[in-house]
Design a protein around this motif. Structure first.
Motif, PDB file in Angstrom:
ATOM      1  N   GLU A 151      -6.744  -0.119   4.213  1.00 27.95           N
ATOM      2  CA  GLU A 151      -6.395   1.074   4.994  1.00 27.95           C
ATOM      3  C   GLU A 151      -5.495   0.690   6.172  1.00 27.95           C
ATOM      4  O   GLU A 151      -4.537   1.399   6.488  1.00 27.95           O
ATOM      5  CB  GLU A 151      -7.656   1.779   5.487  1.00 27.95           C
ATOM      6  N   PHE A 152      -5.792  -0.442   6.807  1.00 29.97           N
ATOM      7  CA  PHE A 152      -4.943  -0.948   7.897  1.00 29.97           C
ATOM      8  C   PHE A 152      -3.520  -1.166   7.385  1.00 29.97           C
ATOM      9  O   PHE A 152      -2.552  -0.714   8.002  1.00 29.97           O
ATOM     10  CB  PHE A 152      -5.535  -2.246   8.452  1.00 29.97           C
ATOM     11  N   PHE A 153      -3.362  -1.832   6.239  1.00 28.59           N
ATOM     12  CA  PHE A 153      -2.031  -2.070   5.678  1.00 28.59           C
ATOM     13  C   PHE A 153      -1.329  -0.761   5.371  1.00 28.59           C
ATOM     14  O   PHE A 153      -0.135  -0.605   5.648  1.00 28.59           O
ATOM     15  CB  PHE A 153      -2.121  -2.914   4.403  1.00 28.59           C
TER      16      PHE A 153
ATOM     17  N   ARG B 161       1.455   6.679   9.993  1.00 24.31           N
ATOM     18  CA  ARG B 161       0.135   6.612  10.627  1.00 24.31           C
ATOM     19  C   ARG B 161      -0.071   5.332  11.428  1.00 24.31           C
ATOM     20  O   ARG B 161      -1.158   5.064  11.911  1.00 24.31           O
ATOM     21  CB  ARG B 161      -0.964   6.746   9.574  1.00 24.31           C
ATOM     22  N   ARG B 162       0.971   4.544  11.610  1.00 21.96           N
ATOM     23  CA  ARG B 162       0.862   3.272  12.328  1.00 21.96           C
ATOM     24  C   ARG B 162       0.151   3.440  13.677  1.00 21.96           C
ATOM     25  O   ARG B 162      -0.647   2.610  14.062  1.00 21.96           O
ATOM     26  CB  ARG B 162       2.251   2.683  12.530  1.00 21.96           C
TER      27      ARG B 162
ATOM     28  N   PRO C 248      -5.237  -3.007  19.748  1.00 22.87           N
ATOM     29  CA  PRO C 248      -4.339  -2.497  18.696  1.00 22.87           C
ATOM     30  C   PRO C 248      -3.007  -1.973  19.246  1.00 22.87           C
ATOM     31  O   PRO C 248      -1.947  -2.259  18.685  1.00 22.87           O
ATOM     32  CB  PRO C 248      -5.140  -1.370  18.043  1.00 22.87           C
ATOM     33  N   GLY C 249      -3.041  -1.242  20.343  1.00 25.09           N
ATOM     34  CA  GLY C 249      -1.806  -0.725  20.934  1.00 25.09           C
ATOM     35  C   GLY C 249      -0.930  -1.830  21.488  1.00 25.09           C
ATOM     36  O   GLY C 249       0.303  -1.797  21.340  1.00 25.09           O
TER      37      GLY C 249
ATOM     38  N   GLU D 147      -8.174   3.364  15.337  1.00 19.80           N
ATOM     39  CA  GLU D 147      -9.401   3.920  14.756  1.00 19.80           C
ATOM     40  C   GLU D 147     -10.120   2.910  13.863  1.00 19.80           C
ATOM     41  O   GLU D 147     -11.314   3.042  13.629  1.00 19.80           O
ATOM     42  CB  GLU D 147      -9.067   5.154  13.913  1.00 19.80           C
ATOM     43  N   LEU D 148      -9.392   1.917  13.375  1.00 20.08           N
ATOM     44  CA  LEU D 148      -9.960   0.934  12.460  1.00 20.08           C
ATOM     45  C   LEU D 148     -10.516  -0.296  13.175  1.00 20.08           C
ATOM     46  O   LEU D 148     -11.138  -1.149  12.544  1.00 20.08           O
ATOM     47  CB  LEU D 148      -8.903   0.496  11.436  1.00 20.08           C
TER      48      LEU D 148
END
Length: 128
Positions: free
Chosen positions: A17-19, A26-27, A53-54, A32-33
């Protein structure tokens, strides 16, 4: 605040899902992951905590216009998922690159990425 997404069924499903999100519009939703105390390391940087993540995305932005992964193989053991393959894309100077080797190691606990370690040869290929 929107509801949390339903946890995915396996660590590999979370990584896939990350990939998927990294490869499309949706990057900006990848946070959320990740767990709030996640750690992300990659050549030249280390990020931790809820902003990891950001900060990871901001670090990548000036390096290349776009990139995609070609998967060679997956290795899975409990909470750890390893993806091995090559990258291709276009750097910010407009130069194409391909065949850049990578290894990504993910730790996924309770449906969230707690650690992401990235190794690749982008610097060797001149993509900085």
């Amino acid at each position: 605040m929107p509801p949390s997404p339903t946890p995915l069924s396996t660590p590999r499903a979370v990584v896939e899902e990350f990939f998927d999100r990294m490869a499309d519009e949706r990057r900006d939703t990848i946070a959320e992951l990740f767990a709030d105390d996640a750690v992300v390391t990659l050549p030249g940087a280390r990020f931790s905590g809820p902003d990891a993540p950001g900060e990871f995305l901001a670090f990548l932005a000036p390096r290349y216009e776009w990139a995609e992964k070609e998967f060679d193989r997956w290795l899975e053991s409990g909470d750890e998922v390893v993806s091995i393959g090559t990258l291709s894309g276009v750097d910010r100077a407009g130069d194409a690159f391909e065949g850049v080797r990578y290894v990504d190691v993910y730790e996924v606990v309770d449906g969230r990425i707690t650690r992401l370690d990235i190794w690749n040869d982008l610097a060797v290929e001149g993509v900085v």
